[in-house]
Design an enzyme around this catalytic site. Sequence first.
Site, short mmCIF file in Angstrom:
data_model
loop_
_atom_site.label_atom_id
_atom_site.label_comp_id
_atom_site.label_asym_id
_atom_site.label_seq_id
_atom_site.Cartn_x
_atom_site.Cartn_y
_atom_site.Cartn_z
N CYS A 13 76.18 105.21 -11.86
CA CYS A 13 75.14 104.20 -11.75
C CYS A 13 74.21 104.55 -10.60
CB CYS A 13 75.73 102.83 -11.44
SG CYS A 13 76.76 102.16 -12.73
N CYS A 50 77.59 99.27 -9.20
CA CYS A 50 78.75 100.08 -9.54
C CYS A 50 80.00 99.59 -8.80
CB CYS A 50 78.46 101.54 -9.18
SG CYS A 50 79.57 102.71 -9.95
N CYS A 69 78.80 105.46 -16.88
CA CYS A 69 79.04 105.78 -15.48
C CYS A 69 80.45 106.34 -15.33
CB CYS A 69 78.86 104.54 -14.62
SG CYS A 69 79.30 104.78 -12.91
N CYS A 107 82.46 103.62 -12.99
CA CYS A 107 82.75 102.25 -13.42
C CYS A 107 82.61 102.06 -14.92
CB CYS A 107 81.85 101.26 -12.68
SG CYS A 107 80.16 101.23 -13.29
N GLY A 127 48.68 90.93 -8.80
CA GLY A 127 48.33 92.29 -9.21
C GLY A 127 47.12 92.86 -8.50
#
Lengths: 302, 258
Positions: A266, A272, A241, A244, A31
Amino acid sequence: MIDQHYNFAYLDEQTKRMIRRAILKAIAIPGYQVPFASREMPMPYGWGTGGVQVTAAIIGADDVLKMIDQGSDDTTNAVALRGFFEKTAGVATTSKTADATIIQTRHRIPEHELTADQTLVYQVPIPEPLRFLEPRETETRKMHALEEYGLMHVKLYEDIATHGHIATTYAYPVLVYDRYVMDPSPTPKFDNPKMNNCAALQLFGAGREKRIYAIPPYTKVVSLDFEDHPFEVQKFEGLACALCGAKHVYFDEVVIDDHGGRMFTCSDSDYCEERRAAGHVGEQPDFMSSETGSGGKTEHAA
Amino acid sequence: MSDQPLLRAGSISKFYGPQAGCLDVSFELWPGEVLAIVGESGSGKTTLLNCLSTNLAPTSGTVEYRMRDGHLRNLYDMGEAERRFLLRTDWGFVHQNPADGLRMGVSAGANVGERLMAVGERHYGNIRGQALDWLGRVEIAANRVDDGPRTFSGGMRQRLQIARNLVTSPRLVFMDEPTGGLDVSVQARLLDLVRGLVADLGLSVIVVTHDLAVARLLSHRMMVMKSGRVIETGLTDQVLDDPREPYTQLLVSSILQV
């Protein structure tokens, strides 16, 4: 076709060593933003110069590279950067998350769960989470050094005071390994939980700001919040979606005509396609069939 | 008042190159005491205040502070982290210009709540509750809690700055010309408010001012500075009513009478 006029992966070997040293330091201090001597790249700032330099420093001839921009493999940024590495490194590229060893991303973490032999490289525009709260860089560095992060919560407080809930939806600050507060770059907060305890190494490169930071594999990453306003990801209730039929994923809204018609797909194009290949269908499964055809293949550029 | 000093300054000097900001200043401050540092512009008041509040390291001398555990510690022997922690919990600093002490870009509530969040408060409802409570105590209407300081008048900003400093119940507050730039009626209200808060909370205050009226209203004791040196100290009424040094006499006689 690899271009012989360039060193492997564009950067010279000394530069790559310099970047690798910064990466090693970043991994050692999860970080923490490590300054590095960012180079001019043959593309403008904002196009992923940081991510490209990190990828160039870690890529080997055997790597399989996936480039995504907003989750998709076939948007301008992804196509351009994939072409860049095909030309300068001649490595294999893929759009399949599962096949890739290095995934360079702008904005999204793939829906597909990442594994220990993969590395996720983020393109970061603004690495400093405190930037818009404290304008002085000397002061923000000191605040990181002394772990003075009260100010980060001031931003979340303002969100709640103004909107009634934490309205930050992207670049949502996280605490890495209980020490450094980090800006996960402009990824939607939907993806924040995927950073926690992730098997893959996550590297962040900011070219203009000349910073590299990292989350080593299996590291604790906590999104900041208040006790009475806990962190939560976006929920897309009732949406699926159109191609899909996937639910509870991150969506793209696609305008399809001039009469306000729209569809949701998606955001992760590979996810997808994978689902459609497995036989899942949404409400308009054939809508994009005439335009697609490039995705889903693993091709070798050499 | 306790029998042990809260703050002890030992011959503080600060040089800016060959130029002395303040020279050989020593004094003790007791709990619950308000000390005024007065003098004309350039007499070293603000330099001294910055040295005491660890914003500016003195060239020589010591500043010792009695921590909550009762031990007297030299501030400049502490680590920076500890000093900054002290500065935002046990101390307050009220700037002359409220814009220096406030975050102008965030709401009044967040300004008051910042110190609470800095010491680990993570409950939004509690933070907001305390912010509202403090806004009330400095006479800012509760419906202004979500407005930014830019929409506030100078007097309101100064009161907001005071609330922001007092929310963590500090024991020592530094004030640098707290009434500078305010018109007289607003000044009077602010002084009244500060006097009430100091008495209620038992604060120790070091207030720097060139305005002797402020010193008379607020302080118990005062130090008169000239060219970096303290030339006269004593109880406020004693110094103002019966000044000993010629310079202090000049200062006192310079007050306009209406």
